[in-house]
Write a protein that holds these residues in place. Structure first.
Motif, short mmCIF file in Angstrom:
data_model
loop_
_atom_site.label_atom_id
_atom_site.label_comp_id
_atom_site.label_asym_id
_atom_site.label_seq_id
_atom_site.Cartn_x
_atom_site.Cartn_y
_atom_site.Cartn_z
N THR A 62 44.64 35.97 57.60
CA THR A 62 44.00 35.82 57.69
C THR A 62 42.68 35.69 58.82
OG1 THR A 62 42.38 33.65 56.57
CG2 THR A 62 45.03 33.44 58.11
N THR A 63 41.77 35.01 58.89
CA THR A 63 40.59 35.88 59.91
C THR A 63 40.88 34.42 60.14
OG1 THR A 63 40.14 37.34 58.99
CG2 THR A 63 38.52 36.46 60.78
N LEU A 64 40.76 34.13 61.25
CA LEU A 64 40.26 32.14 62.28
C LEU A 64 38.57 32.72 63.17
CD1 LEU A 64 44.04 31.46 63.96
CD2 LEU A 64 43.08 31.56 61.30
N VAL A 65 38.13 31.67 62.79
CA VAL A 65 37.02 31.73 63.57
C VAL A 65 36.57 30.70 63.83
CG1 VAL A 65 34.77 31.83 62.99
CG2 VAL A 65 35.87 33.30 61.53
N SER A 66 35.97 30.45 65.39
CA SER A 66 35.79 29.88 66.01
C SER A 66 34.21 29.45 65.96
CB SER A 66 36.39 29.41 67.57
OG SER A 66 35.67 30.65 68.23
N THR A 67 33.33 28.18 66.05
CA THR A 67 31.80 28.51 66.26
C THR A 67 32.18 27.72 67.41
OG1 THR A 67 33.20 27.23 64.27
CG2 THR A 67 31.01 28.62 64.15
N ASN A 68 30.93 27.82 68.66
CA ASN A 68 30.39 27.60 69.88
C ASN A 68 29.28 27.41 69.98
OD1 ASN A 68 33.74 27.72 70.53
ND2 ASN A 68 33.11 29.58 71.23
N TYR A 69 29.07 26.20 69.86
CA TYR A 69 27.27 25.82 69.95
C TYR A 69 26.85 25.96 71.17
CZ TYR A 69 28.92 24.45 65.61
OH TYR A 69 29.72 24.11 64.07
N ARG A 125 20.98 32.90 64.18
CA ARG A 125 20.35 32.16 63.67
C ARG A 125 20.54 32.70 62.37
NH1 ARG A 125 15.34 33.12 60.97
NH2 ARG A 125 14.41 35.17 61.57
N LEU A 126 22.26 33.43 62.11
CA LEU A 126 22.56 34.05 61.19
C LEU A 126 24.14 33.80 61.25
CD1 LEU A 126 22.20 36.95 58.88
CD2 LEU A 126 22.21 38.40 60.88
N LEU A 127 24.50 33.63 59.79
CA LEU A 127 25.95 34.38 59.18
C LEU A 127 26.39 34.68 58.18
CD1 LEU A 127 28.55 30.79 59.42
CD2 LEU A 127 28.93 32.90 58.29
N LEU A 128 26.64 35.84 58.60
CA LEU A 128 26.67 36.81 57.48
C LEU A 128 28.27 36.67 56.80
CD1 LEU A 128 24.45 40.28 58.46
CD2 LEU A 128 24.30 38.18 56.63
N TRP A 129 28.99 36.92 56.05
CA TRP A 129 30.59 36.48 55.28
C TRP A 129 30.36 37.21 54.46
CZ3 TRP A 129 33.89 32.87 57.00
CH2 TRP A 129 35.50 33.39 56.48
N ASP A 130 31.55 38.38 54.64
CA ASP A 130 32.09 39.67 53.58
C ASP A 130 32.87 39.49 53.49
OD1 ASP A 130 32.91 41.38 52.44
OD2 ASP A 130 32.23 42.89 53.84
N SER A 131 33.20 38.11 51.64
CA SER A 131 34.90 38.30 51.91
C SER A 131 35.76 38.64 51.24
CB SER A 131 34.34 36.58 49.83
OG SER A 131 34.51 37.99 49.22
N LYS A 132 35.02 39.80 51.32
CA LYS A 132 36.57 41.36 50.97
C LYS A 132 36.59 41.44 51.83
CE LYS A 132 37.19 45.68 48.88
NZ LYS A 132 36.06 47.22 48.11
N LYS A 133 36.47 41.59 53.25
CA LYS A 133 37.55 41.58 54.90
C LYS A 133 38.19 40.78 54.82
CE LYS A 133 33.94 44.68 56.01
NZ LYS A 133 33.04 45.51 57.14
N ARG A 134 37.53 40.00 54.70
CA ARG A 134 38.08 37.86 55.66
C ARG A 134 38.33 37.39 54.07
NH1 ARG A 134 35.89 36.07 59.46
NH2 ARG A 134 33.91 37.31 60.61
N GLY A 135 39.42 37.80 53.09
CA GLY A 135 40.37 37.50 52.37
C GLY A 135 39.84 36.75 51.31
#
Length: 488
Positions: A26-33, A427-437
């Motif tokens: 699974t891919t862990l994603v951290s978000t920094n502002y 200002r962009l968030l693309l989520w590929d559900s196939k690659k990210r499970g």
């Protein structure tokens, strides 16, 4: 996370709201502002860690109040008000407590039908959106701007309410004619009955369970039986206005007919129906087929954001609406993303045409009101990017979240190029559900983007399940949101 991933295909299970997690990773994603005031959002992929399949979390129970408030939306409020108001009027007219309506029942029927058709007129809609966007953009209180968007998006409630009320008034007119059949001419009785049947068939064909499951049945009956109903209405109106019940004689004077209000209501109906068809043209198109799931249709000339267009292979049959993608009115082209879901869209892939019929006068969608807001978030899944992308291409104040599956491969270089050229990673968030499970925690990433971007509103374009989940989540969080409509 790639900041230049592109479009998405037809909805897969992940996009329908079920989170699929790969058993191996699974891919862990951290978000920094960087700067919350400026809305800079950086998404960094930190690790890919082997894990066991995550147990499915039980769905959070949604309160009955939230379900009710989302169901009884502005559409249904407008419908309820219009229809109830008319039913009270019909009751008063039938009981003899409203002599005017009892005398001019035909005018009451045509007045309602006239207004119903007006609500669906592209030109009228564009004028309304233009007025609201020009007068109230950004400076008015947020609650007012949200109210404007809600009313404009749900004008169909007035359309449905007036249409059904018009059918009921027309039925009362026919009943009254038969009650006085002794003094009425047979031709008027017959035409009244036939007209009423045609209008009823046209109205029933637009009911949700017909429209959403049998599109061609809806279109053929609602359009062609509706046109027949309009012709019959003219005959019925002229016969009724020409016949004097007291003397039982015909008055064929043109001046007399022109003085009748139902004549002018019929004229208004005819005008509002004809205007959009005067804008129908056969235009050259170029169709890109990046995958078997999608056809990217390219048209000449640029468009403002927030518009939808209708296209067909023939001049009067089987029109389908799609969101318009354009870099702006200065652009050389605009595009439509047609996901393969039925015979029409499948034919675009299997047998790409060189020309298509379209109405040059496009109609405005809810995204057209994006100019009312200082900042906003546009979230979409799959082919919903077709209705969402223009807003983010043409305004730097809108943040794009796109959840799809194998997007770059499915949608090809054209859509990918538009995104990478005009929408920066901040200002962009693309989520590929196939690659990210699987699908992400949609509300989590939406809330993070909404608050970090200092947004005022969220616009959603998704399938029914996805739209329902996000709308409920936004309502629970207190985030103003407008979702996809399936005309009720």
């Amino acid at each position: 996370m790639s900041t230049h991933t592109v479009p998405a295909p037809a909805y897969d299970d992940a996009e329908k709201g079920t989170l699929e997690v790969d058993e191996r990773q699974t891919t862990l994603v951290s978000t920094n502002y960087k700067d919350e005031k400026k809305g800079d959002l950086t998404v960094i992929t930190t690790a890919v860690v082997p894990v066991q399949k995550a147990p499915s979390k039980p769905k959070k129970k949604v309160s009955v109040w939230i379900i009710w408030t989302l169901w009884f939306n502005t559409y249904r409020k407008l419908f309820t008000f219009v229809f109830t108001f008319n039913m009270i009027g019909i009751g008063l007219a039938a009981s003899g407590h409203w002599p005017y309506a009892a005398r001019y029942t035909g005018a009451m029927a045509l007045g309602n039908l006239n207004f119903a058709i007006l609500m669906r007129n592209e030109l009228f809609g564009r004028i309304l959106y233009l007025i609201v966007n020009t007068l109230f953009a950004k400076w008015t209180p947020l609650w007012w701007r949200l109210g404007c968007t809600s009313v404009l998006q749900h004008l169909g409630g007035i359309h449905s309410g007036c249409a059904l009320s018009g059918v009921c008034w027309l039925a009362l007119k026919v009943v009254n004619n038969f009650r006085h059949h002794a003094v009425n001419h047979d031709s008027i009785l017959i035409m009244g009955t036939v007209t009423n049947i045609a209008v009823i068939v046209s109205a029933i064909s637009a009911f949700p369970w017909v429209r959403n499951t049998h599109h061609n049945v809806f279109e053929r009956h609602h359009r062609f039986v509706g046109w027949l109903g309009l012709i019959l209405t003219w005959v019925f109106t002229i016969l009724g206005d020409s016949y004097n019940l007291e003397t039982q004689t015909w008055n064929l004077s043109g001046k007399h007919i022109l003085r009748q209000q139902d004549f002018w209501f019929a004229m208004g109906m005819t005008t509002f129906i004809i205007i959009p068809w005067l804008c129908v043209r056969e235009v050259p198109v170029d169709i890109e087929l990046p995958s078997p799931k999608v056809a990217i249709v390219r048209f000449e000339r640029g468009m403002q954001q927030g518009l939808l267009g209708r296209i067909s292979r023939s001049s009067i049959m089987e029109y389908h609406a799609f969101g318009v993608i354009s870099e702006g009115t200065h652009s050389k082209y605009h595009y439509m993303i047609c996901g393969v879901q039925g015979d029409f869209t499948r034919s675009l892939v299997n047998d790409p045409p060189k020309t298509l019929w379209t109405r040059q006068l496009k109609f405005a969608g809810v995204s057209n009101t994006s100019t009312l807001y200082k900042r906003g978030v546009r979230i979409c899944t799959g082919t919903g990017i077709g209705a969402a992308l223009s807003t983010c291409l043409q305004s730097p104040y809108w943040y794009l979240i796109w959840i799809g599956s194998d997007q770059e491969k499915t949608f090809g270089p054209t859509i990918n190029g538009l995104i990478t050229r005009h929408i920066g990673p901040e200002r962009l968030l693309l989520w590929d559900s196939k690659k990210r499970g699987g699908r992400p925690d949609t509300m989590k990433i939406l809330k993070e983007a909404y608050y970090s971007w200092n947004a005022e509103v969220v616009f959603i374009t998704s399938n029914y399940i996805g739209n329902t989940e996000i709308m409920r989540g936004c309502k629970e969080e207190g985030i103003p949101a407008f979702g996809t409509l399936w005309d009720f």
